[in-house]
Scaffold this motif. Structure first.
Motif, PDB file in Angstrom:
ATOM      1  N   MET A  89       0.889  -1.139  -0.073  1.00  0.00           N
ATOM      2  CA  MET A  89       0.104  -0.076   0.097  1.00  0.00           C
ATOM      3  C   MET A  89       0.858   1.350  -0.049  1.00  0.00           C
ATOM      4  O   MET A  89       1.507   1.466   0.849  1.00  0.00           O
ATOM      5  N   ALA A  90       0.845   2.104  -1.115  1.00  0.00           N
ATOM      6  CA  ALA A  90       1.818   2.989  -1.334  1.00  0.00           C
ATOM      7  C   ALA A  90       1.221   4.340  -0.429  1.00  0.00           C
ATOM      8  O   ALA A  90       0.039   4.641  -0.461  1.00  0.00           O
ATOM      9  N   LEU A  91       2.346   5.413  -0.175  1.00  0.00           N
ATOM     10  CA  LEU A  91       1.855   6.601   0.435  1.00  0.00           C
ATOM     11  C   LEU A  91       1.783   7.461  -0.990  1.00  0.00           C
ATOM     12  O   LEU A  91       2.659   7.762  -1.539  1.00  0.00           O
ATOM     13  N   ALA A  92       0.649   7.963  -0.679  1.00  0.00           N
ATOM     14  CA  ALA A  92       0.068   8.951  -1.927  1.00  0.00           C
ATOM     15  C   ALA A  92       0.326  10.370  -1.148  1.00  0.00           C
ATOM     16  O   ALA A  92      -0.634  10.747  -0.694  1.00  0.00           O
ATOM     17  N   ASN A  93       1.216  11.145  -1.994  1.00  0.00           N
ATOM     18  CA  ASN A  93       1.213  12.470  -1.456  1.00  0.00           C
ATOM     19  C   ASN A  93       0.109  13.303  -1.868  1.00  0.00           C
ATOM     20  O   ASN A  93      -0.213  13.201  -2.947  1.00  0.00           O
ATOM     21  N   PRO A  94      -0.461  14.031  -1.018  1.00  0.00           N
ATOM     22  CA  PRO A  94      -1.573  14.755  -1.315  1.00  0.00           C
ATOM     23  C   PRO A  94      -1.422  15.842  -2.308  1.00  0.00           C
ATOM     24  O   PRO A  94      -2.487  16.469  -2.799  1.00  0.00           O
ATOM     25  N   GLY A  95      -0.289  16.384  -2.475  1.00  0.00           N
ATOM     26  CA  GLY A  95       0.103  17.276  -3.590  1.00  0.00           C
ATOM     27  C   GLY A  95       0.137  16.915  -4.882  1.00  0.00           C
ATOM     28  O   GLY A  95       0.629  17.600  -5.863  1.00  0.00           O
ATOM     29  N   LEU A  96       0.017  15.455  -5.147  1.00  0.00           N
ATOM     30  CA  LEU A  96       0.549  15.014  -6.395  1.00  0.00           C
ATOM     31  C   LEU A  96      -0.716  14.310  -7.177  1.00  0.00           C
ATOM     32  O   LEU A  96      -0.554  13.159  -7.806  1.00  0.00           O
ATOM     33  N   GLY A  97      -2.072  14.627  -6.952  1.00  0.00           N
ATOM     34  CA  GLY A  97      -3.107  14.469  -7.610  1.00  0.00           C
ATOM     35  C   GLY A  97      -3.396  12.872  -7.496  1.00  0.00           C
ATOM     36  O   GLY A  97      -4.112  12.476  -8.514  1.00  0.00           O
ATOM     37  N   GLY A  98      -3.564  12.344  -6.424  1.00  0.00           N
ATOM     38  CA  GLY A  98      -4.009  10.975  -6.242  1.00  0.00           C
ATOM     39  C   GLY A  98      -3.292   9.871  -6.774  1.00  0.00           C
ATOM     40  O   GLY A  98      -3.756   8.828  -6.643  1.00  0.00           O
ATOM     41  N   ARG A  99      -1.816  10.160  -7.387  1.00  0.00           N
ATOM     42  CA  ARG A  99      -1.118   9.189  -7.846  1.00  0.00           C
ATOM     43  C   ARG A  99      -0.522   8.385  -6.506  1.00  0.00           C
ATOM     44  O   ARG A  99      -0.389   9.198  -5.554  1.00  0.00           O
TER      45      ARG A  99
END
Ligand code: GTQ
Ligand code: FE2
Length: 372
Positions: A89-99
């Motif tokens: 389960m990857a950490l998805a940075n909130p600034g990177l558009g949900g990637r």
């Protein structure tokens, strides 16, 4: 019948300096640009060529006490096998558009394997590593070499090597994965292959063949004198990392200036064939802060992910700040100043994309109170 093709191109409305007056004629010209898929530099330059790095990624913290139960729940509900490949389960940075990207270049994930489970064998051009903050019982098998994973161990695994994971214990195990998936995604140069569905599990040695050949400081097998771009050593064991750091602090206490700054010991994991970084795209380090230590703010181009290994403290990244404890993961975007403080002492694992930036001559750093 005519099909309406809408151009994906828009000339940006901007309040940047030196823009021409938006007369009807200019607006018409901008619509002409859009139809011809043209965008002028003068509306884009502020965004594309800022005076200093301005990362879309945000400073962000994921708490281990939230990650682990979610991963365990996935362990109940989601089988691991061919196709999905990994219960990660990857950490998805909130600034990177949900990637599923922790930073523009780095993948960080929590992976979870139940007793007896296999994560099937595959290989990919992406470079990877595992880092273990707690637990044991999983062997990662790299090109047929079984490597035990335990708390504090760092296990690099260079691109295009076959690898699968097997939990031979009677307890579930979680660990973190770091990969260059986002960076390689932009390169459009990646390859992937399936291997056997089952992981070879006849042997479960204490030490991998790679450690028996390579884990002897300062000693190089005469049959392996050629430098390799990635490390041949598949496990960097906690006992050595721990000892290296405690010796730095002990030497400092004896009056030798060997630490990065007062109370701050650090080591980099290196490739024994070059002395450079372990992987072509990933730099990995371990930092130890003695009790009552505060680091001075440091900024660097490229991004980092940290995991707190032990102790607790206070982290400041740009305008963000958190109190952190064991297992917590946080992101430091490009050029955001980072400082750390602890009362109890704190151990941190860190990975970054610095090798890419250094090789492209794009690496810069600045620490308050120094010239470097
Ligand atoms: O364990 O091989 O988190 O291939 C992402 C991609 C883990 C792995 C990840 C992978 C792996
Ligand atoms: Fe993999």
């Amino acid at each position: 019948m005519t099909t309406q093709v809408t151009s994906p191109v828009r000339v940006r409305a901007t309040d940047a300096a030196d823009q021409p007056e938006r007369t009807p004629e200019l607006e018409a010209l901008y619509r002409t640009f859009e139809k011809q898929l043209l965008i002028p530099l003068w509306t884009e330059i502020g965004e594309l060529m800022p005076s200093q790095p301005s990362s879309k990624a945000l400073p962000y913290l994921w708490r281990w006490q939230d990650l682990l139960p979610a991963a365990a729940q996935a362990g109940e509900l989601v089988p691991v096998g061919r196709g999905g490949e990994r219960r990660a389960m990857a950490l998805a940075n909130p600034g990177l558009g949900g990637r599923p990207f922790a930073t523009p270049t780095l993948w960080a994930a929590i992976q979870y394997l139940n007793p007896g489970e296999d994560a099937p064998v595959h290989r990919h051009t992406q470079n990877a590593f595992r880092f273990v903050v707690e637990g044991e019982g999983v062997w990662t098998v790299v090109n047929g070499d079984p490597v035990a994973m335990r708390r504090g161990d760092f296990l690099p695994q260079a691109g295009w090597n076959w690898h699968g994971h097997h939990n031979r214990s009677d307890r579930a195990m979680a660990w973190i994965d770091g990969l260059d998936i986002p960076f390689q995604h932009y390169t459009e140069a990646t390859f992937f292959e399936f291997g056997p569905d089952e992981v070879e599990t006849r042997e479960a040695p204490e030490h991998s063949r790679s450690e028996r050949l390579w884990a002897h400081p300062g000693l190089r097998p005469l049959t392996h004198l050629r430098p390799t771009p990635s490390t041949p050593l598949l496990a960097y064991r906690w006992e050595y990392t721990d000892h290296a750091l405690s010796e730095q602090l002990a030497l400092e206490a004896d009056g030798h200036a060997v630490t990065v700054e007062p109370g701050h010991a650090a080591v980099r994991y290196t490739n024994p064939t070059t002395g450079g970084d372990v992987l072509p795209t990933l730099r990995t380090e371990f930092h130890r802060l003695a009790p009552h230590t505060e680091t001075s703010p440091r900024q660097e181009t490229g991004s980092s992910v940290f995991q707190v290994f032990d102790g607790s403290g206070r982290v400041t990244v740009g305008a963000a700040g958190w109190t952190v404890e064991r297992g917590d993961l946080f992101v430091v975007p490009s050029w955001q100043p980072l400082s750390l403080a602890t009362e109890t002492g704190m151990d941190l694992f860190r990975f970054t994309d610095a090798p890419v930036f250094e090789r492209l001559d794009l690496h810069r750093s600045h620490q308050e109170g120094t010239q470097a």
